[in-house]
Design a protein around this motif. Structure first.
Motif, PDB file in Angstrom:
ATOM      1  N   LYS A 257       1.763   9.216   2.160  1.00  0.00           N
ATOM      2  CA  LYS A 257       2.819  10.494   1.531  1.00  0.00           C
ATOM      3  C   LYS A 257       4.420   9.153   1.355  1.00  0.00           C
ATOM      4  O   LYS A 257       5.186   9.581   1.211  1.00  0.00           O
ATOM      5  N   GLY A 258       3.789   8.167   2.014  1.00  0.00           N
ATOM      6  CA  GLY A 258       5.802   6.965   2.141  1.00  0.00           C
ATOM      7  C   GLY A 258       5.447   6.592   0.399  1.00  0.00           C
ATOM      8  O   GLY A 258       6.419   6.230   0.603  1.00  0.00           O
ATOM      9  N   GLY A 259       4.734   6.910   0.011  1.00  0.00           N
ATOM     10  CA  GLY A 259       5.261   6.888  -2.042  1.00  0.00           C
ATOM     11  C   GLY A 259       4.807   4.759  -2.048  1.00  0.00           C
ATOM     12  O   GLY A 259       4.149   4.276  -1.325  1.00  0.00           O
ATOM     13  N   THR A 260       4.960   3.936  -3.761  1.00  0.00           N
ATOM     14  CA  THR A 260       4.186   3.090  -3.781  1.00  0.00           C
ATOM     15  C   THR A 260       5.243   2.182  -3.392  1.00  0.00           C
ATOM     16  O   THR A 260       4.717   1.081  -3.086  1.00  0.00           O
ATOM     17  N   MET A 261       6.406   2.487  -2.932  1.00  0.00           N
ATOM     18  CA  MET A 261       6.952   0.810  -2.409  1.00  0.00           C
ATOM     19  C   MET A 261       6.725   0.237  -1.199  1.00  0.00           C
ATOM     20  O   MET A 261       6.599  -0.642  -0.893  1.00  0.00           O
ATOM     21  N   ILE A 262       6.250   1.068  -0.321  1.00  0.00           N
ATOM     22  CA  ILE A 262       5.544   0.758   0.778  1.00  0.00           C
ATOM     23  C   ILE A 262       4.260   1.079   1.135  1.00  0.00           C
ATOM     24  O   ILE A 262       3.648   1.066   1.989  1.00  0.00           O
ATOM     25  N   HIS A 263       3.419   1.369  -0.028  1.00  0.00           N
ATOM     26  CA  HIS A 263       2.418   1.371   0.448  1.00  0.00           C
ATOM     27  C   HIS A 263       1.198   0.240   0.679  1.00  0.00           C
ATOM     28  O   HIS A 263       0.256   0.077   1.494  1.00  0.00           O
ATOM     29  N   GLY A 264       1.627  -1.186  -0.175  1.00  0.00           N
ATOM     30  CA  GLY A 264       0.916  -2.400   0.633  1.00  0.00           C
ATOM     31  C   GLY A 264       1.539  -2.528   2.213  1.00  0.00           C
ATOM     32  O   GLY A 264       0.616  -3.093   2.678  1.00  0.00           O
ATOM     33  N   PHE A 265       2.403  -1.557   2.817  1.00  0.00           N
ATOM     34  CA  PHE A 265       3.025  -1.983   4.027  1.00  0.00           C
ATOM     35  C   PHE A 265       2.089  -1.323   5.027  1.00  0.00           C
ATOM     36  O   PHE A 265       1.603  -1.376   5.804  1.00  0.00           O
TER      37      PHE A 265
END
Length: 315
Positions: A257-265
């Motif tokens: 649910k964190g979104g694309t911005m922190i998906h890699g993290f």
């Protein structure tokens, strides 16, 4: 009584350590081969490119915007929400024969087809040279972290334990990078932050086990190193399960649910936590055992007091 109770309830973790350690070696070699052949899918933070932030008057339709970005100048653009559903971030790879102004114009033209009131809030350009320096400094940061940890654990415990801890951390980092290479997931600065976080998390778990190993060597005087290490892992297992479980709940929530911005993290953390939990047992502890750690290595160094060897002369 404490020693007998510890033996009675001890789980023989090291029984399967040889097979699991061999599997870890194979996975590490496979990760290195994958990194050497397929490489890493570097993000714009490292390769250079243009970032355009747009604000729509209504919730943006991201699939429609991607469908509009068909020109050669903007092919391969990454489109994602930035904050609210009306704010959109478009990340464009640098192209040798196309100026960034042309790319920005193409993005605005595609966005205006969907919303004539769209606003261009920000444009940033990252040059290839800056991206190359970021990649070099990121790799250097991981290397320096491992060296500092090696020095710290050597002073805090003993060099055999330090070697096991650093081997465990290197194992976690290489396997995480190997999975990113195999799946060709984008590697940006947030992923690098996730990798460094994994180093700290994995070390914390290893230090807890090592602390109990040192205590058990002092308490369980007649036990072998095999028995002491198994007892230490067993005694800290409940703490490991609770810590890992609660951390995974948060990381999975970020991943989903964190979104694309922190998906890699979140992806880097998820992989690293899973690797780090078992490497504390089957890499760090097992390697320390194979290096021959024993009770004498854990004993504090006796410091002779000045004048202690002088005869006591009465007046």
């Amino acid at each position: 009584m404490m020693q007998l109770t510890a033996f009675k309830n001890t789980i023989d973790f090291l029984k399967h350590a040889k097979v699991i350690a061999a599997l870890s070696v194979l996975l590490t070699v496979a990760s290195v081969v994958c990194l050497a052949t397929k490489g890493i899918n570097w993000g714009l933070d490292f390769t250079g490119g243009t970032v355009v932030e747009l604000e729509f008057s209504k919730p943006a339709d991201l699939p429609a915007l991607r469908a509009n970005l068909t020109a050669d100048a903007v092919k391969g653009a990454v489109v994602q929400n930035f904050g609210s559903t009306r704010d959109v971030l478009v990340r464009l790879q640098a192209k040798a024969d196309i100026k960034s102004d042309v790319q920005v114009a193409e993005v605005m033209a595609a966005a205006q087809k969907m919303d004539s009131s769209v606003i261009q809030k920000r444009v940033e350009f990252v040059g290839p040279q800056v991206g190359k320096e970021l990649a070099e400094q990121g790799g250097l940061a991981v290397l320096v972290a491992l060296i500092c940890i090696l020095i710290y654990v050597s002073f805090r415990f003993e060099w055999r334990l330090a070697a096991g801890a650093v081997a465990s951390l290197a194992h976690d980092v290489i396997l995480t990078l190997g999975l990113f290479s195999l799946l060709q997931l984008e590697f940006d600065l947030t992923v690098l932050a996730g990798v460094l976080t994994v180093v700290g998390y994995s070390l914390n778990d290893t230090i807890v086990v090592y602390d109990r190993v040192r205590e058990n060597f002092l308490k369980m005087r007649k036990a072998t190193a095999y028995e002491v290490i198994n007892a230490a892992i067993t005694q800290t297992m409940s703490r490991t399960i609770i810590t890992t479980g609660t951390t995974l709940i948060t990381v999975v929530a970020l991943f989903l649910k964190g979104g694309t911005m922190i998906h890699g993290f979140a992806t880097a953390l998820l992989m690293g936590i899973l690797f780090g939990t078992y490497s504390s047992i089957y890499v760090a502890s097992y390697m320390a055992y194979k290096l021959g750690v024993n009770r004498e290595h854990m004993m504090p160094v006796e410091v002779e007091k000045e004048g202690a060897d002088q005869p006591n002369i009465m007046p």
